[in-house]
Design an enzyme around this catalytic site. Structure first.
Site, mmCIF file in Angstrom:
data_model
loop_
_atom_site.group_PDB
_atom_site.id
_atom_site.type_symbol
_atom_site.label_atom_id
_atom_site.label_comp_id
_atom_site.label_asym_id
_atom_site.label_seq_id
_atom_site.Cartn_x
_atom_site.Cartn_y
_atom_site.Cartn_z
ATOM 1 N N GLU A 92 33.047 50.285 32.240
ATOM 2 C CA GLU A 92 34.291 50.823 31.662
ATOM 3 C C GLU A 92 34.125 52.114 30.866
ATOM 4 O OE1 GLU A 92 35.808 47.553 29.315
ATOM 5 O OE2 GLU A 92 36.239 46.341 31.071
ATOM 6 N N ASP A 145 34.244 48.823 36.565
ATOM 7 C CA ASP A 145 35.408 49.257 35.770
ATOM 8 C C ASP A 145 36.687 48.544 36.233
ATOM 9 O OD1 ASP A 145 36.882 50.709 33.842
ATOM 10 O OD2 ASP A 145 35.900 52.599 34.357
ATOM 11 N N GLU A 186 35.647 40.920 39.058
ATOM 12 C CA GLU A 186 36.253 40.095 37.989
ATOM 13 C C GLU A 186 37.696 39.713 38.328
ATOM 14 O OE1 GLU A 186 35.812 42.008 34.140
ATOM 15 O OE2 GLU A 186 33.745 42.612 34.536
HETATM 16 C C1 XIL Z 1 36.081 39.199 28.673
HETATM 17 C C2 XIL Z 1 35.805 37.703 28.532
HETATM 18 O O1 XIL Z 1 36.391 37.039 29.633
HETATM 19 C C3 XIL Z 1 36.368 37.191 27.225
HETATM 20 O O2 XIL Z 1 35.951 35.850 27.006
HETATM 21 C C4 XIL Z 1 35.914 38.069 26.054
HETATM 22 O O3 XIL Z 1 36.581 37.651 24.885
HETATM 23 C C5 XIL Z 1 36.220 39.527 26.321
HETATM 24 O O4 XIL Z 1 35.619 39.901 27.545
HETATM 25 N N1 XIL Z 1 36.063 43.393 31.547
HETATM 26 C C6 XIL Z 1 34.765 42.917 31.509
HETATM 27 C C7 XIL Z 1 34.524 41.551 31.024
HETATM 28 O O5 XIL Z 1 33.839 43.600 31.965
HETATM 29 O O6 XIL Z 1 33.283 41.440 30.356
HETATM 30 C C8 XIL Z 1 35.626 41.055 30.125
HETATM 31 O O7 XIL Z 1 35.386 39.691 29.808
HETATM 32 C C9 XIL Z 1 36.967 41.237 30.804
HETATM 33 C C10 XIL Z 1 37.227 42.693 31.087
#
Ligand code: XIL
Length: 342
Positions: free
Chosen positions: A137, A188, A259
């Site tokens: 990111e 990202d 994700e």
């Molecule tokens: C999130 C987790 O799911 C949560 O539990 C935490 O509080 C915050 O992070 N992008 C990412 C992940 O790369 O690491 C994030 O995960 C979600 C957004």
């Protein structure tokens, strides 16, 4: 009647189907993943939080590490025949205060600290990690396609602040040197937006060209993959996701959906309104359209990882973003995905 494992349903198109895991998903000895939803459906796991810089350095002085929980999780996954994605090394969020403080350090000091962090962590997990999300990111929301990637990174990324855009090349190179077998990813969100996608394309292109110049006989790319997080909502268009994949394709990198979750509502309603039955239908249609795009591009997409199994355990649980409801029952979104696979 239990549903077929997702990894089997997907296997004609994608060999790696992933999800996230947490410390309570594995046993105390680190010899098995004990969450049977994970072991049944998935063959690669990403620690939801436990390998982030804040966690690996929690409770110890700068320069020291707390690897106990992460080791237990990684070892348990491997013992259960599940691969692990390392997430993540360089980020602006979930990092220790000493990394934040490096934002105002000299370039030399910060570069040395970054290389030391990377070398220590990557070396510790060496041989156990399938791919590393090296950088997460780095571009801000709303960045425009005409911007210069070298000057358009997030101001709150400490490595960018102190080192400048060179930290990207130096960071990836340090990971490559510490674990040459791991596949190196940039990761990202909102990559469906053309501004961010263009910045990523330009950065990956330029960093890989610089590596090629420095290592002309090395057949591999330095940044070998781009992770498209795919944290979506019902306003997102699968067509834009397709356009981004087309933009990335000439780079010759692998892609992963790293994700995935889709809110059952618009971004605007998220957090202020309840998800409606109509929202869940729209969500299912978007999941179906997204999977059609992923399947059309399966030659370059090596993995699809969902960010959670059941809605109640999602980081965005109020938006009911996953394939299974809180009782573990398959939702419309699950059947829409299976439909796209046919
Ligand atoms: C999130 C987790 O799911 C949560 O539990 C935490 O509080 C915050 O992070 N992008 C990412 C992940 O790369 O690491 C994030 O995960 C979600 C957004």
């Amino acid at each position: 009647m239990s549903l077929p494992p997702l990894k089997d349903s997907f296997s004609a198109h994608f060999s790696m189907i992933g999800n996230i895991f947490n410390p309570n998903d594995v046993n105390a000895g680190g010899t098995a993943v004990t969450n049977t939803r994970l072991t049944r459906h998935f063959n690669i796991l990403t620690a939801e939080n436990s390998m982030k810089p804040s966690e690996l350095t929690r409770g110890v002085p700068a320069g020291e590490y707390n690897f106990t929980t992460a080791d237990r999780m990684v070892n348990a996954a491997l013992a259960s025949n599940i691969k692990v994605v390392g997430h993540t090394l360089l980020w602006h969020s979930q990092i220790p205060q000493w990394q934040r403080n490096l934002a105002s350090a000299s370039k030399e000091t910060a570069l040395a600290a970054m290389k030391e962090y990377i070398t220590d962590v990557v070396d510790h997990f060496k041989g156990r990690i399938y791919s590393w999300d090296v950088l997460n990111e780095v571009f801000p929301d709303g960045v425009t396609a005409g911007s210069d990637w070298k000057t358009s990174m997030r101001g709150n990324n400490p490595w960018f602040r102190s080192i400048g855009s060179d930290f990207v090349y130096e960071g990836f190179l340090a990971v490559r040197l510490a674990d040459p077998d791991a596949i190196l990813y940039y990761n990202d969100y909102n990559t469906d937006q053309v501004g961010k996608a263009t910045m990523i394309r330009n950065m990956v292109r330029d960093v890989n060209a610089r590596y090629k110049q420095a290592y002309p006989n090395e057949p591999r790319l330095l940044i070998e993959g781009i992770g498209m997080q795919e944290h979506h909502n019902t306003d997102v268009s699968a067509k834009n996701v397709e356009n981004t994949i087309k933009l990335f394709k000439p780079l010759g990198v692998k892609l992963s959906v790293s994700e995935l979750d889709v809110l059952g509502q618009s971004w605007n309603d998220y957090g202020s309104a309840a998800v409606t039955p109509g929202g869940l239908e729209q969500q299912a249609m978007l999941y179906r359209d997204l999977f059609r795009v992923y399947i059309e591009n399966k030659d370059i997409i090596e993995r699809i990882t969902l960010w959670g199994v059941t809605d109640d355990r999602s980081w965005r649980s109020s938006g009911l973003p996953l394939l299974f409801d809180s009782s573990g029952k398959a939702k419309l979104s699950y059947y829409a995905v299976i439909d796209a696979l046919k």
